[in-house]
Design an enzyme around this catalytic site. Sequence first.
Site, mmCIF file in Angstrom:
data_model
loop_
_atom_site.group_PDB
_atom_site.id
_atom_site.type_symbol
_atom_site.label_atom_id
_atom_site.label_comp_id
_atom_site.label_asym_id
_atom_site.label_seq_id
_atom_site.Cartn_x
_atom_site.Cartn_y
_atom_site.Cartn_z
ATOM 1 C CE LYS A 206 24.371 52.174 34.509
ATOM 2 N NZ LYS A 206 23.958 52.961 33.388
ATOM 3 C CG ASN B 59 42.346 40.268 39.094
ATOM 4 O OD1 ASN B 59 42.397 39.397 38.245
ATOM 5 N ND2 ASN B 59 41.986 40.032 40.350
ATOM 6 C CG ASP C 185 44.400 35.211 52.121
ATOM 7 O OD1 ASP C 185 44.568 34.042 51.715
ATOM 8 O OD2 ASP C 185 45.109 36.160 51.770
ATOM 9 C CG ASP D 259 43.906 41.398 47.901
ATOM 10 O OD1 ASP D 259 43.880 40.192 48.171
ATOM 11 O OD2 ASP D 259 44.815 41.942 47.252
ATOM 12 C CE LYS E 62 51.789 38.497 48.508
ATOM 13 N NZ LYS E 62 51.570 38.804 47.105
ATOM 14 C CB ALA F 221 41.833 32.286 42.308
#
Length: 409
Positions: free
Chosen positions: A290, A212, A308, A280, A341, A276
């Site tokens: 590859k 991300n 988590d 997920d 959360k 961080a």
Amino acid sequence: MKIKDKKILIIIGGGIAAYKSLDLIRLLKKNNNEVKTILTKSGKEFVTPLSVSTLTRSKTFENIFDKDSEVEIDHISLSRWADLIIVLPTTANFMTKLCLGKAEDLATTVILASNKDILLVPAMNVRMWIHKATQQNVKILKDYGYLFIGPEKGEMACGEYGEGKMSSPRQIFSFIEKYFNKKNIIKSKNLKALVTAGPTREYLDPVRYISNESSGKQGFEIAEALSRLGIKTTLITGPSNLSSKKGIKTKKIITANEMYEEVKKCLPVDIAVCAAAVADFKPIKKSKIKIKKSKINFKSIELEKNRDIVEFLGKNNKHRPSLVIGFAAETENLNKNAFSKLRQKNCDLIVANDVSKKDSGLNSDYNRVSIIDNSGKIKVIKKSRKSFIANIIAEIVLDKLLINDRSFN
Ligand code: CTP
């Protein structure tokens, strides 16, 4: 607890309130602290070197590269000597110089070269204080980590009334006492923190991965703010271009699983801040070679959930940190989603991060956050630099940890 044996460097600025520096020196000396002073050129218009050195019982420093002064103690050693540096009074002009990082005389050079906390004690006319330029400077300086006391509301030397009056020597003295008491408590408790930062990468093959946009900036700034408070800090970070400051133990990881393993190794700690942006999911299979595009199935990649980490910490029976702080990256229903959360992961605080805007959040120097505690109380921080937000988080952490400590306050 009264402070003693501290080394305080007072920089006397140019303002009518400069005369109050004499009272502060007297209070500090009466309590057996060592005081050295730098008298700025304009400060000299308000107090004399003789009155200052009579009270400190040592010479006042005035000029950079002054042959006699530099032999006695050079400007770098002077900044290293101090346990705390105080600028009193801090004028609007002096704040501008600090914002620009000027090193044009002894005072500004010592400050720029300093590795210590610096307490600014503003005093100026109310209009000067509330001027947008001054307020912008205050924001920048707080962001740089400068400490502030005052100004207070009251009648000023110019006859006007409002905010701009310098805090009294008693108020400054009690601020200094609290400052050192806090430091002593942190040291005696030997507080430890872990901070997670940055993205993680979950590889499909040796060159392709899922990740991300996170830069790691918010986590790095939090680690720095905690470390500056004297808390022993370990930073566990995913791939990032940033480098951490001296004194912060840094562990570099790539995948969420590696982050989890490093976090486990770090326990027990008193504080965990999980900033961080952990991926997920990870691909169930990682190819050792590859994958040839002719062999890739474009329709689907099989994924499985990563552990988590913040939930592992929040629900840890054996080594739950006293404070577990999670982040919540949200694009909608910010506070509601973040609070659920917090509950789900058993955090004490959650920093709800609005990542819907292009000018803040992931991969930006700025953030917009709401800090929510486990009773649902919300503190909103408008768009600010991540370093500014980090300082606020660090102060909240400390207040939460010390709130029941009767030796503090
Ligand atoms: N987090 C973690 N380990 C994971 C995933 C997330 O420790 N495997 C932590 C993050 O560091 C953050 C908090 O959980 O402190 C919330 O992360 P966020 O991405 O906002 O939410 P998720 O729990 O991943 O939920 P969703 O993606 O559905 O919003």
